[in-house]
Each structure stands twice: as C-alpha cells, then as structure tokens.
Enzyme design. Structure first.
Site, PDB file in Angstrom:
ATOM      1  N   ARG A   1      39.349 -17.979  -9.587  1.00  0.00           N
ATOM      2  CA  ARG A   1      40.146 -19.033 -10.238  1.00  0.00           C
ATOM      3  C   ARG A   1      39.474 -20.390 -10.130  1.00  0.00           C
ATOM      4  NH1 ARG A   1      45.510 -16.728  -7.269  1.00  0.00           N
ATOM      5  NH2 ARG A   1      43.890 -16.203  -5.761  1.00  0.00           N
TER       6      ARG A   1
ATOM      7  N   ARG B   1      33.635  -7.376  -9.980  1.00  0.00           N
ATOM      8  CA  ARG B   1      34.669  -7.545 -11.006  1.00  0.00           C
ATOM      9  C   ARG B   1      34.442  -6.642 -12.228  1.00  0.00           C
ATOM     10  NH1 ARG B   1      36.686  -9.065  -7.142  1.00  0.00           N
ATOM     11  NH2 ARG B   1      37.085 -11.220  -6.492  1.00  0.00           N
TER      12      ARG B   1
ATOM     13  N   LYS C   1      31.833 -12.882  -8.392  1.00  0.00           N
ATOM     14  CA  LYS C   1      31.397 -11.528  -8.031  1.00  0.00           C
ATOM     15  C   LYS C   1      31.356 -10.611  -9.258  1.00  0.00           C
ATOM     16  CE  LYS C   1      33.141  -9.932  -4.176  1.00  0.00           C
ATOM     17  NZ  LYS C   1      34.135  -9.526  -3.157  1.00  0.00           N
TER      18      LYS C   1
ATOM     19  N   CYS D   1      40.677 -21.736  -4.478  1.00  0.00           N
ATOM     20  CA  CYS D   1      41.700 -20.679  -4.506  1.00  0.00           C
ATOM     21  C   CYS D   1      41.643 -20.034  -3.122  1.00  0.00           C
ATOM     22  CB  CYS D   1      41.444 -19.691  -5.648  1.00  0.00           C
ATOM     23  SG  CYS D   1      39.736 -19.157  -5.837  1.00  0.00           S
TER      24      CYS D   1
END
Length: 606
Positions: A376, A416, A412, A370
């Site tokens: 993703r 996140r 992360k 990504c």
C-alpha cells in the site's frame, strides 16, 4: 544460458502418420506463430478448445518454453490463442478415463490475466498425459529447477532499458542533495535493510549510527527515507514501514527524533503520518510486534487511510473475475460489480494518494507507511508523485517511477505474482501492482491530455508483469535481483517499450510542467477498466476506440505519409542522376520547376 530444449512430438507413436506429414503440421503451426529468439518448440497436438463464446473448436495447440499457442482448424470459426506460460496460475486435469459426455476429458487452465482455458482430448491411450506434464513443467519452471524464460530468451535491443533509472540522476533532477537532505550509501551491501535499494536520501542532520538505531525499531529495517521533494516549498514524501511498538507500547527516542528531523527540514508545523491501514488492523498488528506512532511522537499527527490488506484485494479481484469471465453478468451488473468492492478499493487508494499530494502541495511534509512498506505504501507514494510531478507523466518518467517506487524499494513481485511457481494457493499472491495500474488508468481517463503515454502502455506492462519474458518484475527486491544477475542475464521491459515508443504515445498529450492533478475519487467518477478486465470477451474486442481518437490518428498517419513523400522527392531531386537530367534539359518555361520547388510549401492537414 539453458541448453536448447528438444522437441517432444506427441504423434511419435502413431506409426500410421508419416514423418513428412508431421513436419508439414509443424510448419503449418510455425507459419502462424513468430517465435522469439531463444524460444523452442516443446510439443504440438490436435486438440479441442472449449471456447466459452463459440463452443467446442477443433484445432492444433503448440506449446513452447514461452507460450501456449492454439489455432482453430475449422474454416468457419477463426479462433487463435497466444498465452505466455507465465500468465498461467494453475493447470488441472478435467475428467477421467471413464468420464462420460462429449469433451469431458482434458485440461483446465486458470490464468492470472482474467481468463480461463479449457481443452478436450480423446480419452483413449492417456492422450493428455504428455501435454499435461510438459505444460506443467514449463509453466512452472522454478518448481522444476528450470530457468525462467527471461534467462533463456536471446532478444536484442538497441537501447538497454536497465539504464532508464539511475538513482543519483533522479535525485539530482529533484534538486538533491541540498543543505537539508543528504545521500547515504550505508545500504550499499544491503546490510542496513536487505529489501531497500543501495542509494537512500535521509535528513542532513542524521548520522549513520542514527539510521542503524532507527532501523532496529522499524519493521524489516525499512527506515523512513525520502521518495520525493517539492522544489518550491521543500515538503517531502517519506516512506517506511511500521514502528515495532508491540503490545507493551515500546518507545524509541532515536526514531522519534529522526521523524522530527524530517519535520524540521522544511519547518513543517506538524508532520503528517499517513498509515495506509484501517485503524483496527494497525492495532491488531501490535500483537505481532508491530503498531503505529502514538502520542509520544510530538509535532506529528497520525491519519489512517482504511486501505485493506493483500488478502482482501486478492479476494476482491477473484469476485470481479467471476462476474466478467467468461460472460458478463448483465442482469444485475451494477449490484454484482458493487459486491466485488473492487472499485471501492480503487477509490480508497486514490483518495489516500490525493490526501498525500494535497498535504505536500500545501507545504507540509508527510510520512507514508503500511505494515512492511512495500504494498500500500508503494501505491500511495507513486500515485501522489504522479499527481505532483509532471515528469512522471511522460513515457520515460513513468518508467522511472515504477523502477524507483516499486522495483527498487522492494515490492514483492515474486511473492505477489508467483513467477514460475506452481503454488497457486499461496497466500502471498495479491494484485497490488495491478490495482496501482488501474488507478493510473483512472487518472488518464479523468485527465486525457496530461499523460504522454496511452492505455496500450498500461496493458503491455500488465501483460509482461506475468509473462516472464523480461527481467524487470522478477524477484522481490534489488538484493535478490543482484544475486540472480538479472541485469546482465535478462532483458528489461523498457528495452521493448523504448524500441517502438510511437505506439505507446498519447496523441492528445499537452505538457504542463507545474500542474498538480487531483482526480475525483468518488464512485460516480470511477469506471471499471473494461478493456483490461473484460478484454477476452469478443464483444469488447469488437468495440472501436473513440471516433475523435480514431480521426486524430488517421490525420497523424496522413501527415507522416506526406512528410515521407516530401523527403523522397527531395532525395530524388538531390541525386546525381536527377541533377544531370536537370542540367541537360533547357529551362524553356517557368512551369518546368523542379519537384523540390513544387513541393517546398506542401501543407499537411495538421
């Protein structure tokens, strides 16, 4: 280890309440909540919970360094809340000293797990000041220079979950290294890439200098490395970040040659590069120095998968929460659900993973990225591997998959989820891992016999994604976890899971080693995961599991009961007193057989 936290009692100034009655109140609360080793009481208080389903409910709240626990005192309304402080995203004061209206003064608590809590207190005497300050302090320990609870807990388990994933063992299980792929330790000190693991699989022909030159041309130094290899056709799933092409269209011969080495490893005619982003986003990334592989990459094809970024996913889940909590928007349910786009995003992620799995299954190697290769990309590689490899569909194999593709490769989690951090509006927050678990749940619904684990495991994983009780999901990468000594100072979530594996097992599981799963990624076949997103609604909680599953579990319990009885009978028969009794009693009749003789051929319903 943090020093024990002293108990702060909000009633200390109320001279008319005796210390004896205060202690009895504490004991009453403690009788209802089982504290974890290392969990300390901080404050208890009379409070009113503004329940969205039952209205105002009087009760008592207990706050520890791990949880918020509420128990109603009304005999006719039984309400209990047990919320890990790590699940709290935001704590705000509701109303002021001059606010009018019943229960208008108190606390508003926003949670990360699809619910909000509202508590009311008496307005006189700044009655909420102490509880607000203490709740804010212990819900966001990192913002107050306090340790996360994972460093304070003293839980002990027989098996260490930190041993569930060993990179070399997993590579060997896949048949690596071989004459096309080698293992490199170039990143052992995190010098090549500070967000990658220390053990990497790269093309056999590549040299260490090649890897360094490629790292200079890939965002964050996240070079293309092997995630999974097909045992029969030797096609691979390789993951990385975007190339640093920029507006001027830079080229890097080393990067181009390196990707061709990946293609040559199993003589794939054309290497397929799956860029998870929408085309327009990938083009826009050129302005910040990023980009995508162009025509200069010969013998390669580029496919964009149109999966939106972390900000779009965050807003989508917020919209979903708005229509399911506290009350489900029933009058226009389908249109309301559609307007959140959540299932549409789930569909695109699943669809992308299916394309990756299908391409590899047909013998073609793929590269997945990504922007930075930690959101993703992790979704796509792990879901494709789940479709292709039945080992990851076992209880322990699924733990390995999460440890490998998400934790070791630097999703992360800290950024996140925001563990222990008060900055609830941080733009790095995003439910990427929740979305992955949702995709896994969709697959378990479509293939109910293909997974050894059940829904309870998925719910447990998501609950402890936020709880901060375990070290598993803390920090952004292996490097950071090493620096904070997570493995030596905290407990792994898998220690808990593997200590009581039976509750996480799917009774319908049928092992099929070579089967590739291709879920149907169309809106007609995807469902909202009600038992996660709407589980705080009492109407959902009252729903029973399917009658078939319920009956199957009853039969399993019956079988276990019979086997236990059989074991007890055999033990009693083999005991010295039993043998003595048998030897002193003449065998006068054939009907006086021993218990073990009577029950040897005991049959269970299964």
């Amino acid at each position: 280890m943090a020093s024990p936290i002293s108990v702060y009692n909000s009633n200390a100034l109320d001279t008319h309440i005796s210390s004896t009655s205060r202690e009895s109140l504490k004991m009453e609360l403690l009788a209802d909540v089982s504290l974890l080793p290392g969990e300390d009481r901080i404050i208890d208080k009379d409070i009113i919970y503004i329940c969205p389903f039952n209205g105002a409910v009087k009760g008592k709240v207990l706050i520890t360094n791990y949880r918020l626990y509420f128990k109603s005192s009304d005999a006719d309304v039984a309400v209990m809340l047990d919320v890990p402080l790590g699940a709290i995203s935001r704590v705000e004061k509701m109303g002021g000293a001059s606010s009018r209206g019943e229960n208008s003064y108190g606390l508003d608590i926003t949670c990360k797990d699809m619910r909000n809590l509202r508590f009311a207190l008496k307005q006189e005497g700044h009655s909420r000041r102490d509880i607000f300050e203490l709740l804010f302090k212990y819900a966001f320990p990192l913002s107050h220079s306090l340790p996360l609870f994972a460093y304070v807990t003293q839980e002990k388990y027989e098996e260490s979950g930190w041993n569930i994933y060993k990179p070399m063992e997993e590579f060997r299980r896949q048949g690596l290294p071989n004459n096309k792929w080698r293992i490199t330790f170039i990143n052992k000190n995190y010098e090549l890439c500070d967000t990658y693991p220390t053990v990497l699989a790269v093309p056999f022909k590549s040299k260490e200098e090649d890897l360094k030159r490629v790292a200079a041309f890939r965002s964050r130094g996240r070079i293309p490395v092997l995630s999974w290899i097909h045992r029969e056709n030797q096609a691979v799933i390789v993951r990385c970040s975007q190339p640093l092409v920029g507006m001027s269209g830079k080229r890097n011969k080393d990067d181009e040659r390196y990707l061709d080495m990946i293609r040559e490893a199993n003589d794939t005619p054309k290497l397929t590069i799956y860029d998870a982003r929408p085309n327009v986003n990938a083009v826009a990334n050129k302005a910040t120095g990023g980009g995508y592989e162009g025509d200069e990459y010969q013998n390669a094809e580029l496919i964009f998968l149109d999966i939106q970024n972390i900000h779009v996913m965050r807003e989508s889940l917020k919209k979903l929460k708005d229509i399911v909590y506290p009350n489900v928007e029933e009058s226009h349910w389908l249109s309301s659900l559609e307007s959140t786009h959540w299932l549409e995003h789930v569909k695109l992620v699943l669809s992308g993973a299916i394309q990756v799995a299908d391409k590899v299954s047909s013998g073609n190697s793929v590269v997945v990225h990504c922007s930075d290769g930690w959101d993703r990309t992790a979704q796509l590689t792990s879901l494709a591997m789940l479709m292709l490899d039945s080992h990851y569909r076992t209880l322990r194999g699924f733990q390995v998959l999460i440890e490998k593709e998400w934790i070791s490769f630097g999703h992360k989690f800290a950024s996140r989820i925001g563990h222990g951090d008060k900055n609830h509006a941080d733009q790095d927050r995003s439910p990427i891992f929740v979305q992955f678990i949702d995709c896994v749940w969709q697959m378990t619904k479509q293939f109910p016999t293909a997974f050894e684990f059940n829904e309870r495991l998925l719910l447990t994983i998501l609950d402890h994604l936020y709880s901060c009780r375990f070290g598993t999901f803390l920090y952004n990468c292996e490097n950071a976890r090493d620096q904070h000594e997570v493995r030596s100072k905290a407990v792994s979530l898998w220690s808990l899971v593997n200590s009581k594996m039976d509750i996480y097992l799917n009774p319908f599981y049928t092992p099929e080693s070579g089967r590739v799963l291709y879920p149907v990624a169309s809106m007609r076949h995807l469902e909202l995961w009600v038992t996660y997103y709407i589980r705080w609604n009492p109407r959902i909680q009252q729903q029973q599991q399917s009658p078939v599953e319920q009956r199957y579990k009853e039969l399993l319990a019956l079988r276990d009961e019979y086997l236990k009885k059989l074991e007890e009978l055999q033990l009693s028969d083999s005991s010295p007193s039993s043998r003595l009794a048998n030897s002193s009693t003449p065998n006068t009749s054939s009907t006086s057989s021993t218990p073990s003789q009577q029950y040897t051929h005991l049959q269970t319903p299964l």
